[in-house]
Design an enzyme around this catalytic site. Structure first.
Site, PDB file in Angstrom:
ATOM      1  N   PRO A 121       0.853  -1.327   0.070  1.00  0.00           N
ATOM      2  CA  PRO A 121      -0.128   0.144   0.043  1.00  0.00           C
ATOM      3  C   PRO A 121       0.849   1.376   0.100  1.00  0.00           C
ATOM      4  O   PRO A 121       0.176   2.266   0.216  1.00  0.00           O
ATOM      5  CB  PRO A 121      -0.870  -0.013   1.372  1.00  0.00           C
ATOM      6  CG  PRO A 121       0.275  -0.965   2.235  1.00  0.00           C
ATOM      7  CD  PRO A 121       0.899  -1.806   1.259  1.00  0.00           C
ATOM      8  N   CYS A 167       9.541  -9.591   4.044  1.00  0.00           N
ATOM      9  CA  CYS A 167       9.111  -9.474   5.621  1.00  0.00           C
ATOM     10  C   CYS A 167       8.950 -11.010   5.783  1.00  0.00           C
ATOM     11  O   CYS A 167       8.107 -11.279   6.411  1.00  0.00           O
ATOM     12  CB  CYS A 167       7.964  -8.761   5.866  1.00  0.00           C
ATOM     13  SG  CYS A 167       6.590  -9.104   4.842  1.00  0.00           S
TER      14      CYS A 167
HETATM   15  C1  LIG Z   1       5.172  -6.904   0.929  1.00  0.00           C
HETATM   16  S1  LIG Z   1       3.966  -6.204  -0.052  1.00  0.00           S
HETATM   17  C2  LIG Z   1       4.393  -4.889  -0.365  1.00  0.00           C
HETATM   18  C3  LIG Z   1       4.321  -3.745   0.589  1.00  0.00           C
HETATM   19  C4  LIG Z   1       4.837  -2.396   0.069  1.00  0.00           C
HETATM   20  N1  LIG Z   1       5.939  -2.291  -0.661  1.00  0.00           N
HETATM   21  C5  LIG Z   1       4.643  -1.238   1.017  1.00  0.00           C
HETATM   22  O1  LIG Z   1       5.906  -0.991   1.765  1.00  0.00           O
HETATM   23  O2  LIG Z   1       3.734  -1.054   1.533  1.00  0.00           O
HETATM   24  C6  LIG Z   1       4.022  -7.184  -1.377  1.00  0.00           C
HETATM   25  C7  LIG Z   1       3.325  -6.569  -2.814  1.00  0.00           C
HETATM   26  O3  LIG Z   1       3.533  -7.240  -3.886  1.00  0.00           O
HETATM   27  C8  LIG Z   1       2.370  -7.329  -4.790  1.00  0.00           C
HETATM   28  N2  LIG Z   1       2.550  -8.426  -5.805  1.00  0.00           N
HETATM   29  C9  LIG Z   1       2.532  -9.780  -5.666  1.00  0.00           C
HETATM   30  N3  LIG Z   1       2.780 -10.106  -6.822  1.00  0.00           N
HETATM   31  C10 LIG Z   1       2.971  -9.351  -7.670  1.00  0.00           C
HETATM   32  C11 LIG Z   1       3.688  -9.221  -9.114  1.00  0.00           C
HETATM   33  N4  LIG Z   1       3.724 -10.416  -9.844  1.00  0.00           N
HETATM   34  N5  LIG Z   1       3.891  -8.031  -9.772  1.00  0.00           N
HETATM   35  C12 LIG Z   1       3.857  -6.876  -8.978  1.00  0.00           C
HETATM   36  N6  LIG Z   1       3.502  -6.855  -7.724  1.00  0.00           N
HETATM   37  C13 LIG Z   1       2.963  -8.006  -7.033  1.00  0.00           C
HETATM   38  C14 LIG Z   1       1.164  -7.509  -3.861  1.00  0.00           C
HETATM   39  O4  LIG Z   1      -0.026  -7.256  -4.521  1.00  0.00           O
HETATM   40  C15 LIG Z   1       1.780  -6.749  -2.498  1.00  0.00           C
HETATM   41  O5  LIG Z   1       1.149  -5.578  -2.559  1.00  0.00           O
END
Ligand SMILES: C[S@@+](CC[C@H](N)C(=O)[O-])C[C@H]1O[C@@H](n2cnc3c(N)ncnc32)[C@H](O)[C@@H]1O
EC number: 2.1.1.176
Length: 441
Positions: free
Chosen positions: A269, A387
């Site tokens: 987010p 994480c």
């Molecule tokens: C750990 S969370 C990110 C948290 C964010 N960086 C923050 O600091 O608020 C991982 C994110 O990867 C996204 N995600 C998963 N697969 C993905 C893909 N193939 N390409 C781009 N985003 C992806 C998910 O929707 C999720 O929002």
């Protein structure tokens, strides 16, 4: 591990029954595989502000100690409730949780839980629920003692995950599991565009909010006791963001500068997108995520902090679809992962993740890393973060990346034998996280 809820019960005055709502949320997680962070926001809209925190506490609390509650019920009922009646199994859990882990007066906890059966349109089950909860009350002391017996999953983790943690951390696995089972501390990130961390600490003192700085994380402050965000000085004006100190290290390692082009991949987010922009407000940030709903929250966060980035929906494995051939000075890849470092913040992870998910996640991370590497400029910096506390997603992932990409050099984060920095969750410290900084030759 006593959880204390001081708020008294006000649900009698309302038309809804909070315990039945909690039982619904828990059913959606455990029977339908949805996460609490998806399910709760919608359900919380149905309750008063005062009850929002209690609803969250009941749902998160049940997830934290689920095996113990299951065991209690197995001792109290001959046959578990199944099928359409499964939700009442979780309603009983909510009742037992309150009696064991909160300060809600027992008579209120009991009455409200039993009344949940009316809201769930099965008033005929009131007697059964009342009977089970009263029997629990009578045997509470001995049942709690017995449940601490080592045969009954005292670590409150699924077996496959416990084994993975034990294998990876033979010395400190107990500390990790203990930290996972606690309520998390609340960390703030001070927006340096408004105040220094010192200045904001003074504002907190003036607001009578006790807090501590962290010498290793220049923007981080830990609140001694968590508090609602609207009581934090200038929260709406973007003076601070809620972000664990370990998450703050990503932007520290990325070290963005004004004027640079920066890709924040897997951005939603937007916790780290906004941190990057607080550090380098004149950098050109492209934030990409695959999830449309979560992308909305990136925009909301940028708006609250009055920061600007280009935000797009995209798949990290297919940068040709959204990067328009551009190469970046710096890339932050906050990869999708098992989230095993943040279990204390999302205890439902323990019951939603499956052992077989780990290999799939490792493959996805590898695919994103390989796809994005050509989009980093020569001498550019890529920070890979998760994480997770599992080596397969972290040091092993980076080890094999370095073997595949001979133009990648590991920079100040670990050694070639053990690449990256791994931190594990600490009770009053940060979440579990992994970081590796790579430079392109
Ligand atoms: C750990 S969370 C990110 C948290 C964010 N960086 C923050 O600091 O608020 C991982 C994110 O990867 C996204 N995600 C998963 N697969 C993905 C893909 N193939 N390409 C781009 N985003 C992806 C998910 O929707 C999720 O929002």
């Amino acid at each position: 591990m006593l959880t204390i809820v001081s708020s008294l019960d006000h649900t009698m005055k309302n038309t809804y029954n909070l315990r039945s709502i909690a039982a619904k949320a828990i059913t959606q997680v455990l029977e339908q595989g949805q996460s609490l962070s998806t399910v709760l926001p919608e359900l919380q809209q149905k309750v008063s502000d005062k009850d929002k925190a209690l609803l969250q506490e009941l749902c998160f609390g049940v997830m934290r100690v689920l095996p113990q509650l299951e065991w209690f019920i197995s001792q109290l009922m001959e046959k578990p409730l199944k099928g359409k009646q499964r939700i009442f199994h979780y309603l009983i859990m909510v009742g037992i949780y309150q009696l064991t882990y909160t300060r809600i007066p027992a008579h209120a906890a009991l009455a409200e839980t039993v009344n949940g059966a009316i809201n769930l349109k099965k008033p005929q089950l009131k007697g059964l629920i009342n009977g089970v909860l009263r029997q629990f009350q009578r045997q509470q002391h001995e049942l709690v003692e017995q449940s601490n017996n080592h045969d009954i999953n005292p670590h409150l983790h699924p077996k496959w995950l416990l084994e993975r943690i034990q294998n990876a951390y033979p010395q400190v696995w107990k500390d990790i599991v203990d930290a996972n089972n606690q309520k998390p501390p609340m960390w703030l990130r001070v927006n340096q565009l408004h105040h220094t961390t010192d200045q904001y600490l003074t504002l907190l003192e003036e607001a009578d909010i006790r807090a501590e700085m962290d010498i290793n994380h220049p923007h981080a402050i830990r609140l001694v006791t968590p508090c609602p965000v609207n009581t934090l000085p200038g929260f709406e004006k973007g003076w601070v963001t809620i972000q664990d100190r370990s998450a703050q290290r990503c932007a520290e390692l990325l070290a963005p500068s004004n004027g640079e082009s920066i890709l924040d991949l897997c951005a939603a987010p937007g916790g780290k997108t906004t941190h990057i922009l607080e550090v380098a407000p004149k950098s050109k940030v492209l934030a990409i995520d695959i999830d449309e709903q979560r992308i909305k929250r990136v925009n909301e966060n940028l708006q609250r902090l009055n920061l600007h980035a280009v935000v797009k929906k995209g798949d990290g494995r297919l940068p040709q679809e959204w990067a328009a051939g551009e190469q970046f000075d710096r890339i932050l890849l906050d990869a999708p992962c098992s989230a095993t470092g943040v279990i204390r913040r999302h205890p439902d992870i323990k019951w939603l993740r499956r052992n077989e998910d780990i290999n799939q996640l490792v493959t996805l991370q590898t695919e994103i890393l390989d796809a994005i590497w050509p989009y980093l400029k020569k001498n550019g910096t890529l920070v890979y973060a998760t994480c997770s506390i599992l080596p397969q997603e972290n040091s092993e992932q980076i080890s094999s990346f370095l073997k595949r990409h001979t133009d990648a050099i590991l920079s100040e984060t670990g050694t070639l034998e053990s690449p990256g920095i791994q931190v594990v969750p600490e009770v009053t410290g940060g979440d579990g996280f992994f970081y590796a900084r790579l430079i392109k030759q």
